[in-house]
Enzyme design. Structure first.
Site, short mmCIF file in Angstrom:
data_model
loop_
_atom_site.label_atom_id
_atom_site.label_comp_id
_atom_site.label_asym_id
_atom_site.label_seq_id
_atom_site.Cartn_x
_atom_site.Cartn_y
_atom_site.Cartn_z
N GLU A 161 0.83 -1.21 0.00
CA GLU A 161 0.00 0.00 0.00
C GLU A 161 0.87 1.26 0.00
O GLU A 161 0.60 2.20 -0.73
CB GLU A 161 -0.94 0.02 1.21
CG GLU A 161 -2.10 -0.97 1.14
CD GLU A 161 -3.17 -0.61 0.12
OE1 GLU A 161 -3.11 0.49 -0.49
OE2 GLU A 161 -4.07 -1.44 -0.10
N ASP A 171 -6.22 8.32 -0.47
CA ASP A 171 -5.80 7.31 0.50
C ASP A 171 -4.62 7.86 1.29
O ASP A 171 -3.72 8.48 0.71
CB ASP A 171 -5.37 6.03 -0.22
CG ASP A 171 -6.52 5.38 -0.99
OD1 ASP A 171 -7.68 5.60 -0.61
OD2 ASP A 171 -6.23 4.65 -1.95
#
Length: 129
Positions: free
Chosen positions: A35, A52
């Site tokens: 991520e 994000d």
């Protein structure tokens, strides 16, 4: 802050992520690797206008408030900027809420694509935990 692999594993373990909702520590370290590359300052804009944030790339449409995502739900009741701290407590607490949802860790695309069904214990191998 960019965490080392074992340093992150130790911090996540201390914060209670090992086997949280049945997901071993290796799953969490693997998710963070793909991520954010272990970087607490990571941000990525999505096509829907959301962003994000942080080491686990937590999304502003659902989980945090960044003041610029239309219709944000802010289900973790937190400012997205708090997810960029070198202290990962806020990210971990929000991640616990996310993984408790019916999708579990499938909420993280990188986990689904790169970690699910693999030997995630490799991510904590050799770490003193």
């Amino acid at each position: 802050k960019v965490y080392g692999r074992c340093e992150l594993a130790a911090a996540m373990k201390r914060l209670g992520l090992d086997n949280y909702r049945g997901y071993s520590l290796g799953n969490w370290v693997c998710a963070a690797k793909f991520e954010s590359n272990f970087n607490t300052h990571a941000t990525n804009r999505n096509t829907d206008g959301s962003t994000d944030y942080g080491i686990l790339q937590i999304n502003s449409r659902w989980w945090c408030n960044d003041g610029r995502t239309p219709g944000s739900r802010n289900l973790c009741h937190i400012s997205c900027s708090a997810l960029l701290s070198s202290d990962i407590t806020a990210s971990v607490n929000c991640a616990k809420k996310i993984v408790s949802d019916r999708n579990g860790m499938n909420a993280w695309v990188a986990w689904r694509n790169r970690c699910k069904g693999t030997d995630v214990n490799a991510w904590i191998r050799g770490c003193r935990l």
